[in-house]
Design an enzyme around this catalytic site. Structure first.
Site, mmCIF file in Angstrom:
data_model
loop_
_atom_site.group_PDB
_atom_site.id
_atom_site.type_symbol
_atom_site.label_atom_id
_atom_site.label_comp_id
_atom_site.label_asym_id
_atom_site.label_seq_id
_atom_site.Cartn_x
_atom_site.Cartn_y
_atom_site.Cartn_z
ATOM 1 C CB THR A 48 -0.910 0.011 1.240
ATOM 2 O OG1 THR A 48 -1.696 -1.177 1.253
ATOM 3 C CG2 THR A 48 -1.819 1.217 1.232
ATOM 4 C CB THR A 49 3.589 2.360 2.286
ATOM 5 O OG1 THR A 49 2.765 1.990 3.398
ATOM 6 C CG2 THR A 49 4.306 3.656 2.594
ATOM 7 C CE1 TYR A 111 -16.283 -1.377 -7.401
ATOM 8 C CE2 TYR A 111 -16.038 -3.369 -8.700
ATOM 9 C CZ TYR A 111 -16.717 -2.198 -8.418
ATOM 10 O OH TYR A 111 -17.823 -1.850 -9.148
ATOM 11 C CE1 TYR A 137 -2.486 -4.498 5.103
ATOM 12 C CE2 TYR A 137 -1.698 -4.350 2.849
ATOM 13 C CZ TYR A 137 -2.085 -3.739 4.023
ATOM 14 O OH TYR A 137 -2.065 -2.371 4.123
ATOM 15 N NE ARG A 142 -5.232 1.681 1.543
ATOM 16 C CZ ARG A 142 -4.595 2.845 1.468
ATOM 17 N NH1 ARG A 142 -4.125 3.430 2.565
ATOM 18 N NH2 ARG A 142 -4.421 3.446 0.318
ATOM 19 C CE LYS A 165 0.540 -3.932 6.868
ATOM 20 N NZ LYS A 165 0.875 -3.109 5.678
ATOM 21 C CB ILE A 207 4.159 -4.711 8.001
ATOM 22 C CG1 ILE A 207 4.669 -6.162 8.039
ATOM 23 C CG2 ILE A 207 4.352 -4.109 6.609
ATOM 24 C CD1 ILE A 207 3.947 -7.107 7.102
#
Length: 296
Positions: A48-49, A111, A137, A142, A165, A207
């Site tokens: 993501t980052t 989605y 994850y 999100r 995570k 993380i």
């Protein structure tokens, strides 16, 4: 694959330095070296980052390959290979394994969402295709879907699924998960403001977004915990909370990209729909960074 943790301590969810021409590999390489020199325990690429969702397929794969080559075995490289398209996630995962990534970070399918049975089927298919350990994850804020504790328990039986995570923000759910998968899956915090609470439940580390700008300090917090200095780790968690909150005053990675650019790590360049940090939020973050001696 489950005999040893992928890492213990801190894995930086690393930014991807970008500019109008694409990925700035010169800065990317220096950044990987600096993170390792600062004592980081592992690095996550194209998560993501790292803006994995707006990297082209070619860029995504090259970032993974480049990072493996640059790290040269000094720390584990964990490749972000999740997608809402399972076939594409499998393709990325196979590629990451082929070029030498040490583990895979696979986000829930945004989605499309999916039922819990769908999550089990998806993660099983990806893990079946992988030759490296998989980290599940979970970030429902999100993606719109959350992995339930019972689903973790079902997936824990797969030999290639090694860790979680967890970024659901719900400590009660995390406690329930720990009660079901303790000894079967390692748990990493996915939120910088919950590192010590998750360590207290047997977690293996974090993380981290914070460790982009403060790698040594983030590692020190975990090291204190593992050395038995519980009060010291808790104090650091509290002391770092203001800057952690500032790094999430807008959607990640907008603030950390601004922070890293201010520290000299490439341009403050994001791809739409992400836009540069609003000035009022930046001024608060910059003030906290000055307090920490990160910028002048």
């Amino acid at each position: 694959m489950k005999n040893e943790p992928i890492f213990r301590g801190v894995a930086t969810a690393l930014i991807t330095p970008l500019n109008e021409s694409g990925v700035d590999y010169e800065t990317f390489g220096r950044l990987i070296d600096w993170q390792i020199e600062q004592g980081i325990n592992a690095i996550v690429i194209a998560g993501t980052t790292g803006e994995g969702s707006t990297l082209t397929d070619e860029e995504h794969k090259e970032c993974i390959r480049f990072s493996v080559e640059r790290a040269a075995g000094r720390v584990p490289i964990i490749a972000g290979t999740g997608s809402n398209d399972t076939a594409y996630a499998i393709e990325l995962s196979r590629y990451a394994c082929e070029v030498g990534a040490d583990a895979l970070l696979v986000v829930t399918p945004y989605y499309n969402k999916a039922t819990q049975n769908g999550l089990i089927a998806m993660y099983t298919a990806i893990a079946d295709a992988s030759t490296k350990p998989v980290i599940l994850y979970n970030v429902p804020s999100r993606t719109g879907v959350s992995i339930e504790p019972a689903t973790y328990a079902a997936l824990a039986a797969h030999p290639n699924i090694a860790a979680i995570k967890e970024a659901n923000g719900n400590i009660s759910k995390i406690v329930e998960t720990a009660s079901l998968v303790g000894g079967k899956l390692d748990i990493y915090s996915g939120n910088d403001d919950q590192v010590v609470p998750i360590l207290s439940m047997g977690g293996m580390g974090v993380i981290s977004v914070l460790s982009n700008i403060m790698p040594a300090q983030t590692v020190a917090m975990c090291d204190k915990w593992f050395a038995g200095d519980i009060a010291g780790a808790a104090a650091m968690q509290c002391e770092l909370l203001p800057i952690i909150n500032a790094l999430f005053s807008e959607v990640n990675p907008i603030p950390v990209k601004a922070a890293m650019a201010a520290m000299g790590w490439g341009e403050n360049y994001l791809r739409l729909p992400l836009t540069p940090m609003e000035d009022a939020h930046w001024q608060k973050l910059a003030a906290l960074m000055r307090e920490q001696g990160l910028i002048d």
